[in-house]
Design an enzyme around this catalytic site. Structure first.
Site, PDB file in Angstrom:
ATOM      1  N   SER A 223      91.580 -13.776  48.450  1.00 53.23           N
ATOM      2  CA  SER A 223      92.889 -13.988  47.499  1.00 53.23           C
ATOM      3  C   SER A 223      94.106 -13.885  48.541  1.00 53.23           C
ATOM      4  O   SER A 223      94.183 -14.781  49.145  1.00 53.23           O
ATOM      5  CB  SER A 223      92.778 -12.959  46.334  1.00 53.23           C
ATOM      6  OG  SER A 223      93.724 -13.599  45.140  1.00 53.23           O
ATOM      7  N   ASP A 339      85.909 -20.651  40.222  1.00 53.32           N
ATOM      8  CA  ASP A 339      87.004 -19.613  40.225  1.00 53.32           C
ATOM      9  C   ASP A 339      88.106 -20.291  39.557  1.00 53.32           C
ATOM     10  O   ASP A 339      88.692 -21.238  39.981  1.00 53.32           O
ATOM     11  CB  ASP A 339      87.419 -19.540  41.815  1.00 53.32           C
ATOM     12  CG  ASP A 339      88.556 -18.649  42.140  1.00 53.32           C
ATOM     13  OD1 ASP A 339      89.325 -18.174  41.087  1.00 53.32           O
ATOM     14  OD2 ASP A 339      88.744 -17.951  43.340  1.00 53.32           O
ATOM     15  N   HIS A 370      86.037 -15.818  41.212  1.00 52.46           N
ATOM     16  CA  HIS A 370      87.085 -15.574  42.343  1.00 52.46           C
ATOM     17  C   HIS A 370      86.548 -14.577  43.356  1.00 52.46           C
ATOM     18  O   HIS A 370      85.834 -13.554  42.879  1.00 52.46           O
ATOM     19  CB  HIS A 370      88.205 -14.828  41.586  1.00 52.46           C
ATOM     20  CG  HIS A 370      89.385 -14.653  42.485  1.00 52.46           C
ATOM     21  ND1 HIS A 370      89.919 -15.735  43.329  1.00 52.46           N
ATOM     22  CD2 HIS A 370      90.307 -13.523  42.827  1.00 52.46           C
ATOM     23  CE1 HIS A 370      91.108 -15.385  44.093  1.00 52.46           C
ATOM     24  NE2 HIS A 370      91.152 -13.957  43.871  1.00 52.46           N
TER      25      HIS A 370
END
Length: 620
Positions: A223, A339, A370
């Site tokens: 991320s 995601d 994710h």
């Protein structure tokens, strides 16, 4: 204590021949004691001498940068920690570095009421102000993070962490994609390669050197932590040999906007770039007010434009695709096709460009949400090749790995490219039956005219997809699939529509029907892919124009990339609606959108092309 050769002769009273015998006999023993990395099958193996955590050397320091992002008149220093085998201190061993940087290591702001922007308002209207919580910091020295150390230190790597600017004990200010967030990791890599100064304290002059580093650095993270490796790589910094970004945010415009539309990341309705700024601003409390005034309340407020959603220079400067020219680090990217936070386009757009540039690249996609790294063996091979320099043939491995729907993450299927080289675009056409369910066909039906839907954010997408009759969406469904149908690539939709108001949301879902409402339904059961757009940006992302009520506009936009096998027995549904309750602004219900069915088409990337879809639609 150690002795020089002359000291050794002084300390022991032995004949020269015996001394020589002692020295020569001790050389093999010393060689056996000195641990070195070990490789098998092209991968770094755990070495017993590196595994004893009680002997690891752990320390912290500050690396000085070339920027002053907190405007205090001094170059910002980044807080860095190091975890390395004791052999790098006492046996002269040099090892490559795996480096992880993050804005999250020292804590984040609480999710207080009003943290996110209010989404219940008319399009184009400024929302009311939101709350600005403060991060309660968790300062600890020398600790920054334990991430990755147990996986990589035993395999002959040094693991380094740093807090990004304006977070933890790193000086400066967060900018959420600004230049300092690229230059900060570059500075740390420069220090690891002996080109920059490091200091034992945040404001002192006592220097510390990375004498234990080979000057070969790899980065990884998930991320935001996966965005920073890409940011560092776009500087072209020498010594950064390989990166493995996992679900990275590669463009803050693509994260917070979609084809001109103000659109939240999935699960964070009302989040915007300034919200993320508040969320991570854990640095020096004495600098927060001035940072807020300069970055959040000036630069971001002036640039983010939550009213129109148009692309501008503020957003353009926070898109790493347009900063890739200096990049040369070998790239292994990982992402999930489902995601809906950092959407799958983020990795694909960077991977595609890297391939065009001739950068060694691999792409790993799985079917989940994710996060989700590549299999450890794949990461190990990547770092072994580019950090240790072991010729393990990774360049000859498959360029793309995709986890098929019923497989585990460690058993991806290899492909030569993404999209699948055998995928070809097939246009599909609409046949209306509103407010019921229409048809999605290979052949165009003449004289279809128009159909109208009425916006109402009260109904979420899942409810609309399951409804037999509703005037809040248009749904067009294919024949039941007689054979599995493999989609690979980015679907595109062209829509011709008229709005009853000057502004409207457009949301498009591609769904697999019948919908599985079970709580334990697989993530791949229902939503194939989706996309959003602002009709006001029909001719330009940089300058949206109010719609003339009743006038028709034609525009095209991509849905999110996908690679999915739709099983036989299912139907493919194209759903067009307006406000998406999970992602968009919520204007007052009632905006009418009229769709010209004959001028609206879906282009579907099908493995096997038109022949495959004909076979699946019509096989007896």
């Amino acid at each position: 204590m150690t002795y020089s050769k002359s000291n050794l002769l002084e300390k022991i009273n032995l004949r020269p021949t015996l001394i020589l015998l002692v020295v020569f006999l001790s050389i093999p023993a010393l060689a056996q004691q000195n641990a070195v990395p070990v490789f098998e099958n092209g991968e770094a193996q755990e070495v017993a001498a590196f595994k004893d955590e009680s002997k690891w050397i752990r320390h912290d320091l500050w690396v000085e940068t070339d920027f002053d992002s907190d405007a205090d008149g001094k170059m910002d220093r980044m807080h860095v920690d190091v975890t390395r085998p004791y052999q790098t201190e006492y046996e002269g061993l040099k090892l490559p570095v795996i480096y992880v940087s993050s804005p999250y290591f020292t804590g984040v702001a609480p999710d207080v009421p009003g943290l996110f922007w209010e989404v219940r308002h008319e399009l184009g209207k400024p929302p009311k102000d939101r709350a600005h919580p403060e991060v309660k910091t968790m300062y600890k020295r020398p600790f920054i993070s334990d991430s990755h150390i147990r996986e990589w230190v035993p395999r002959g790597y040094i693991v380094v962490h740093s807090s990004s600017p304006g977070t933890g004990l790193s000086q400066g200010s967060p900018t959420v994609g600004g230049q300092n967030e690229s230059l900060a990791p570059k500075a740390v890599i420069d220090w690891l390669c002996g080109r920059r100064k490091g200091f034992t304290t945040i404001d002192g002059n006592e220097k510390v050197e990375a004498f234990w580093s080979t000057g070969k650095v790899g980065m990884t993270g998930t991320s935001y932590n996966g965005t920073i490796p890409l940011a560092a790589a776009t500087t072209g910094v020498e010594g950064l040999e390989a990166i493995i970004p996992i679900a990275p945010n590669t463009s803050y415009y693509h994260y917070y906007r979609s084809n001109g539309l103000v659109r939240s990341p999935g699960g964070y309705l009302g989040e915007d770039i300034d919200v993320l700024y508040d969320f991570i601003h854990s640095g020096d409390t004495a600098m927060r007010a001035s940072n807020n005034a300069r970055i959040r309340d000036k630069e971001m407020k002036d640039g983010m434009d939550r009213e129109s959603g148009d692309l501008n220079d503020f957003w353009y400067g926070r898109d790493y695709l347009y900063q890739m020219e200096p990049m040369k680090a070998a790239l292994l990217m990982s992402h999930g096709f489902n995601d809906w936070n950092v959407m799958p386009e983020h990795s694909y757009r960077i991977y595609k460009k890297a391939v065009e540039m001739g950068i060694p690249s691999q792409l790993y996609y799985h079917q989940d949400g994710h996060g989700g790294p590549p299999p450890f063996s794949m990461m190990n091979r990547w770092f072994t090749r580019y950090l240790h320099g072991i010729e393990n043939g990774v360049e000859k491995d498959a360029k793309v790995w995709i986890v098929r729907e019923n497989d585990s993450h460690d058993k991806p299927t290899p492909y030569t490219a993404y999209p699948n080289p055998n995928a070809f675009t097939v246009p599909l056409f609409l046949k209306g039956n509103a407010p019921g369910i229409g048809e999605l066909n290979l052949e165009k039906t003449d004289n279809q005219g128009t159909e109208t839907l009425v916006d109402n954010f009260s109904y979420d997408g899942a409810s609309l997809a399951q409804a037999e009759i509703t005037n809040h969406r248009l749904l067009f469904v294919s024949p039941e699939l007689k054979e599995d149908l493999h989609l690979s690539g980015t679907p595109d939709i062209t829509i011709k529509l008229a709005s009853s108001k000057p502004a409207a949301n457009i949301s498009v879902w591609l769904v697999s029907l019948p919908w599985n409402p079970a709580k334990n339904a697989k993530i791949t059961n229902n939503i194939i892919t989706r996309g959003w757009a602002d009709p006001q940006n029909h001719s330009s992302l940089r300058k949206g124009k109010p719609l003339k009520p009743g006038k028709f506009y034609t525009f095209s936009f991509p849905l999110q990339p996908d690679d999915q096998v739709i099983p036989k027995g299912q139907k493919i549904g194209l759903m067009i609606f307006s406000s998406d309750k999970e992602f968009t602004i919520w204007p007052d219900p009632g905006t009418a959108l009229t769709i010209d069915l004959e001028k609206t088409t879906l282009e579907l990337p099908v493995v096997g092309g038109k022949e495959a879809i004909i076979q699946s639609f019509t096989k007896p």
